[in-house]
Design a protein around this motif. Structure first.
Motif, PDB file in Angstrom:
ATOM      1  N   GLU A  32      13.288   8.079   7.237  1.00 39.25           N
ATOM      2  CA  GLU A  32      13.321   7.504   5.896  1.00 39.25           C
ATOM      3  C   GLU A  32      12.078   6.670   5.594  1.00 39.25           C
ATOM      4  OE1 GLU A  32      15.467   8.061   3.379  1.00 39.25           O
ATOM      5  OE2 GLU A  32      16.222   9.629   4.715  1.00 39.25           O
ATOM      6  N   TRP A  33      11.585   5.919   6.588  1.00 38.92           N
ATOM      7  CA  TRP A  33      10.437   5.057   6.305  1.00 38.92           C
ATOM      8  C   TRP A  33       9.231   5.889   5.887  1.00 38.92           C
ATOM      9  CZ3 TRP A  33       5.550   4.887   8.373  1.00 38.92           C
ATOM     10  CH2 TRP A  33       5.318   5.614   9.552  1.00 38.92           C
ATOM     11  N   TRP A  34       9.060   7.067   6.499  1.00 38.30           N
ATOM     12  CA  TRP A  34       7.918   7.922   6.186  1.00 38.30           C
ATOM     13  C   TRP A  34       8.090   8.572   4.811  1.00 38.30           C
ATOM     14  CZ3 TRP A  34       3.165   8.688   7.994  1.00 38.30           C
ATOM     15  CH2 TRP A  34       2.484   9.874   7.679  1.00 38.30           C
ATOM     16  N   LYS A  35       9.301   9.009   4.511  1.00 40.61           N
ATOM     17  CA  LYS A  35       9.556   9.623   3.212  1.00 40.61           C
ATOM     18  C   LYS A  35       9.369   8.625   2.071  1.00 40.61           C
ATOM     19  CE  LYS A  35      13.635  11.331   4.382  1.00 40.61           C
ATOM     20  NZ  LYS A  35      14.914  12.091   4.316  1.00 40.61           N
ATOM     21  N   ASN A  36       9.687   7.350   2.336  1.00 42.02           N
ATOM     22  CA  ASN A  36       9.634   6.335   1.282  1.00 42.02           C
ATOM     23  C   ASN A  36       8.288   5.619   1.174  1.00 42.02           C
ATOM     24  OD1 ASN A  36      12.326   6.861   0.695  1.00 42.02           O
ATOM     25  ND2 ASN A  36      13.073   5.284   2.097  1.00 42.02           N
ATOM     26  N   LEU A  37       7.444   5.757   2.184  1.00 40.25           N
ATOM     27  CA  LEU A  37       6.196   4.998   2.212  1.00 40.25           C
ATOM     28  C   LEU A  37       5.216   5.512   1.154  1.00 40.25           C
ATOM     29  CD1 LEU A  37       4.506   2.815   3.711  1.00 40.25           C
ATOM     30  CD2 LEU A  37       3.663   4.661   5.194  1.00 40.25           C
ATOM     31  N   ARG A  38       4.713   4.596   0.333  1.00 39.22           N
ATOM     32  CA  ARG A  38       3.688   4.943  -0.654  1.00 39.22           C
ATOM     33  C   ARG A  38       2.314   4.962   0.017  1.00 39.22           C
ATOM     34  NH1 ARG A  38       5.568   3.904  -5.875  1.00 39.22           N
ATOM     35  NH2 ARG A  38       7.813   4.273  -5.908  1.00 39.22           N
ATOM     36  N   GLY A  39       1.404   5.723  -0.539  1.00 31.98           N
ATOM     37  CA  GLY A  39       0.066   5.812   0.028  1.00 31.98           C
ATOM     38  C   GLY A  39      -0.842   4.659  -0.344  1.00 31.98           C
ATOM     39  N   ASP A  40      -0.518   3.945  -1.429  1.00 31.80           N
ATOM     40  CA  ASP A  40      -1.358   2.854  -1.931  1.00 31.80           C
ATOM     41  C   ASP A  40      -0.879   1.529  -1.350  1.00 31.80           C
ATOM     42  OD1 ASP A  40      -2.844   0.978  -3.360  1.00 31.80           O
ATOM     43  OD2 ASP A  40      -2.669   2.078  -5.260  1.00 31.80           O
ATOM     44  N   LEU A  41      -1.730   0.881  -0.576  1.00 32.71           N
ATOM     45  CA  LEU A  41      -1.379  -0.386   0.065  1.00 32.71           C
ATOM     46  C   LEU A  41      -1.029  -1.463  -0.948  1.00 32.71           C
ATOM     47  CD1 LEU A  41      -1.223  -1.963   2.765  1.00 32.71           C
ATOM     48  CD2 LEU A  41      -3.670  -2.451   2.507  1.00 32.71           C
ATOM     49  N   ARG A  42      -1.575  -1.351  -2.164  1.00 33.37           N
ATOM     50  CA  ARG A  42      -1.317  -2.371  -3.180  1.00 33.37           C
ATOM     51  C   ARG A  42       0.131  -2.384  -3.662  1.00 33.37           C
ATOM     52  NH1 ARG A  42      -6.569  -0.569  -6.526  1.00 33.37           N
ATOM     53  NH2 ARG A  42      -5.637   1.402  -5.835  1.00 33.37           N
ATOM     54  N   GLU A  43       0.892  -1.356  -3.315  1.00 30.00           N
ATOM     55  CA  GLU A  43       2.332  -1.382  -3.600  1.00 30.00           C
ATOM     56  C   GLU A  43       3.021  -2.488  -2.817  1.00 30.00           C
ATOM     57  OE1 GLU A  43       4.309   0.483  -5.528  1.00 30.00           O
ATOM     58  OE2 GLU A  43       2.795   1.871  -6.327  1.00 30.00           O
ATOM     59  N   TYR A  44       2.418  -2.875  -1.673  1.00 34.73           N
ATOM     60  CA  TYR A  44       3.034  -3.869  -0.799  1.00 34.73           C
ATOM     61  C   TYR A  44       2.190  -5.141  -0.689  1.00 34.73           C
ATOM     62  CZ  TYR A  44       5.062   0.645   0.315  1.00 34.73           C
ATOM     63  OH  TYR A  44       5.636   1.886   0.211  1.00 34.73           O
ATOM     64  N   LEU A  45       0.877  -5.011  -0.859  1.00 32.89           N
ATOM     65  CA  LEU A  45      -0.048  -6.149  -0.851  1.00 32.89           C
ATOM     66  C   LEU A  45      -0.937  -6.027  -2.087  1.00 32.89           C
ATOM     67  CD1 LEU A  45      -1.161  -6.248   2.918  1.00 32.89           C
ATOM     68  CD2 LEU A  45       0.321  -7.891   1.757  1.00 32.89           C
ATOM     69  N   PRO A  46      -0.460  -6.505  -3.223  1.00 33.34           N
ATOM     70  CA  PRO A  46      -1.178  -6.282  -4.480  1.00 33.34           C
ATOM     71  C   PRO A  46      -2.627  -6.767  -4.475  1.00 33.34           C
ATOM     72  CG  PRO A  46       1.036  -7.095  -4.902  1.00 33.34           C
ATOM     73  CD  PRO A  46       0.822  -7.189  -3.418  1.00 33.34           C
ATOM     74  N   ALA A  47      -2.920  -7.832  -3.747  1.00 37.81           N
ATOM     75  CA  ALA A  47      -4.274  -8.393  -3.765  1.00 37.81           C
ATOM     76  C   ALA A  47      -5.098  -7.949  -2.564  1.00 37.81           C
ATOM     77  CB  ALA A  47      -4.202  -9.927  -3.820  1.00 37.81           C
ATOM     78  N   SER A  48      -4.683  -6.899  -1.882  1.00 35.91           N
ATOM     79  CA  SER A  48      -5.303  -6.539  -0.622  1.00 35.91           C
ATOM     80  C   SER A  48      -6.778  -6.151  -0.751  1.00 35.91           C
ATOM     81  CB  SER A  48      -4.534  -5.389   0.038  1.00 35.91           C
ATOM     82  OG  SER A  48      -5.226  -4.935   1.172  1.00 35.91           O
ATOM     83  N   GLY A  49      -7.050  -4.958  -1.225  1.00 36.86           N
ATOM     84  CA  GLY A  49      -8.419  -4.481  -1.305  1.00 36.86           C
ATOM     85  C   GLY A  49      -9.003  -4.026   0.016  1.00 36.86           C
ATOM     86  N   ASP A  50      -8.239  -4.145   1.114  1.00 38.32           N
ATOM     87  CA  ASP A  50      -8.732  -3.750   2.436  1.00 38.32           C
ATOM     88  C   ASP A  50      -8.354  -2.297   2.745  1.00 38.32           C
ATOM     89  OD1 ASP A  50      -9.803  -6.254   2.919  1.00 38.32           O
ATOM     90  OD2 ASP A  50      -7.944  -7.005   3.819  1.00 38.32           O
ATOM     91  N   HIS A  51      -9.125  -1.731   3.671  1.00 38.73           N
ATOM     92  CA  HIS A  51      -8.815  -0.402   4.221  1.00 38.73           C
ATOM     93  C   HIS A  51      -8.640   0.644   3.126  1.00 38.73           C
ATOM     94  CE1 HIS A  51      -8.357  -2.428   8.053  1.00 38.73           C
ATOM     95  NE2 HIS A  51      -7.489  -3.257   7.499  1.00 38.73           N
ATOM     96  N   ARG A  52      -9.473   0.570   2.112  1.00 41.37           N
ATOM     97  CA  ARG A  52      -9.459   1.524   0.994  1.00 41.37           C
ATOM     98  C   ARG A  52      -8.089   1.568   0.320  1.00 41.37           C
ATOM     99  NH1 ARG A  52     -11.547   6.933   3.583  1.00 41.37           N
ATOM    100  NH2 ARG A  52     -11.424   7.661   1.418  1.00 41.37           N
ATOM    101  N   ASN A  53      -7.300   0.508   0.526  1.00 37.77           N
ATOM    102  CA  ASN A  53      -5.949   0.403  -0.028  1.00 37.77           C
ATOM    103  C   ASN A  53      -5.044   1.558   0.411  1.00 37.77           C
ATOM    104  OD1 ASN A  53      -6.199  -2.054  -1.568  1.00 37.77           O
ATOM    105  ND2 ASN A  53      -7.518  -0.920  -2.973  1.00 37.77           N
ATOM    106  N   HIS A  54      -5.283   2.031   1.629  1.00 35.75           N
ATOM    107  CA  HIS A  54      -4.469   3.113   2.182  1.00 35.75           C
ATOM    108  C   HIS A  54      -3.405   2.548   3.129  1.00 35.75           C
ATOM    109  CE1 HIS A  54      -7.742   6.448   1.607  1.00 35.75           C
ATOM    110  NE2 HIS A  54      -7.287   5.959   0.476  1.00 35.75           N
ATOM    111  N   THR A  55      -2.208   3.114   3.074  1.00 37.28           N
ATOM    112  CA  THR A  55      -1.191   2.831   4.079  1.00 37.28           C
ATOM    113  C   THR A  55      -1.225   3.928   5.140  1.00 37.28           C
ATOM    114  OG1 THR A  55       0.561   4.122   3.042  1.00 37.28           O
ATOM    115  CG2 THR A  55       0.280   1.839   2.271  1.00 37.28           C
ATOM    116  N   ALA A  56      -0.319   3.819   6.100  1.00 34.46           N
ATOM    117  CA  ALA A  56      -0.228   4.837   7.151  1.00 34.46           C
ATOM    118  C   ALA A  56       0.141   6.204   6.591  1.00 34.46           C
ATOM    119  CB  ALA A  56       0.799   4.409   8.194  1.00 34.46           C
ATOM    120  N   ARG A  57       0.633   6.259   5.358  1.00 33.03           N
ATOM    121  CA  ARG A  57       0.986   7.540   4.748  1.00 33.03           C
ATOM    122  C   ARG A  57      -0.223   8.452   4.611  1.00 33.03           C
ATOM    123  NH1 ARG A  57       3.242  11.519   3.893  1.00 33.03           N
ATOM    124  NH2 ARG A  57       5.048  11.958   2.614  1.00 33.03           N
ATOM    125  N   LEU A  58      -1.417   7.843   4.567  1.00 33.75           N
ATOM    126  CA  LEU A  58      -2.644   8.613   4.438  1.00 33.75           C
ATOM    127  C   LEU A  58      -3.428   8.689   5.744  1.00 33.75           C
ATOM    128  CD1 LEU A  58      -3.827   7.353   0.929  1.00 33.75           C
ATOM    129  CD2 LEU A  58      -2.508   9.408   1.490  1.00 33.75           C
TER     130      LEU A  58
END
Length: 215
Positions: A32-58
């Motif tokens: 479930e965690w993989w199916k639900n994970l968004r690719g954009d890190l800003r979904e979880y850290l809006p002010a991030s800007g790090d790591h091209r704003n990619h999550t592990a989904r990418l």
């Protein structure tokens, strides 16, 4: 029942287990965690800007791992000693893993329950040179249970199920058996993938004669 996958892999099911769940490609079974994970890190850290704003989904490594191998999702809740699933089992001992966290004690009591050999009513019939790597399921990690890696020689006997189907000398056979250890009172939910099976090609591989189980 046989499931012919391709020219090097056929799944054979034990005759006495007609209703057992079938092996499925890991490419169609995701936690479930993989199916639900968004690719954009800003979904979880809006002010991030790090790591091209990619999550592990990418992550190319995880995306590749998600397509690798086969599994058999649990058809019942698994805990130590349960007998309602499509598997058969045998207990081992924590001290067979002495010196590891699996043999840890607190106040004289083991933290982890006894390891279990879990045998599913399937075996892989594989062309010469092919082997089967049994591994932990590659997209889920748990604090309460672990599936150990195994890489046995081919043609290693009938296992806990027994087979009336003949083994042909021109093929390699591998029983679908894993070793799982769980913390006491832990439960693994129905539908979970506990292990993966990855075909590996070794052109020069020649199986050793079967000499029986080591324990």
């Amino acid at each position: 029942m046989d499931i012919v996958v391709n020219d090097y892999l056929t799944w054979e099911r034990a005759e006495q287990a007609d209703l057992a769940p079938v092996p499925v490609s890991c490419a169609v079974h995701f936690p479930e965690w993989w199916k639900n994970l968004r690719g954009d890190l800003r979904e979880y850290l809006p002010a991030s800007g790090d790591h091209r704003n990619h999550t592990a989904r990418l992550c190319s490594g995880l995306r590749g791992a998600s397509q690798l191998g086969w599994t058999i999702p649990l058809d019942a809740v698994l805990h130590t000693g349960i007998t309602t699933g499509a598997w058969r089992y045998g207990h081992l001992l924590q001290e067979m893993l002495h010196g590891t966290p699996w043999a840890q004690k607190v106040a004289g009591e083991y933290v982890w329950d006894r390891p279990m050999i879990l045998a599913w009513p399937w075996r892989a019939k594989m062309a010469p040179g092919w082997r089967l790597l049994m591994n932990d399921y590659q997209l889920d990690w748990h604090q309460d249970f672990h599936c150990f890696t195994g890489y046995v020689d081919a043609n290693h006997g009938s296992g806990l199920w027994g087979w009336s189907q003949e083994m042909h000398k021109e093929f390699n056979y591998y029983n679908v058996e894993t070793v799982v250890i769980m913390k006491k009172q832990a439960r693994i939910n129905l539908g979970s993938a506990v292990f993966s099976m990855v075909p590996v090609y070794e052109p020069a591989y020649v199986p050793k004669p079967f000499t029986g189980y080591p324990f």
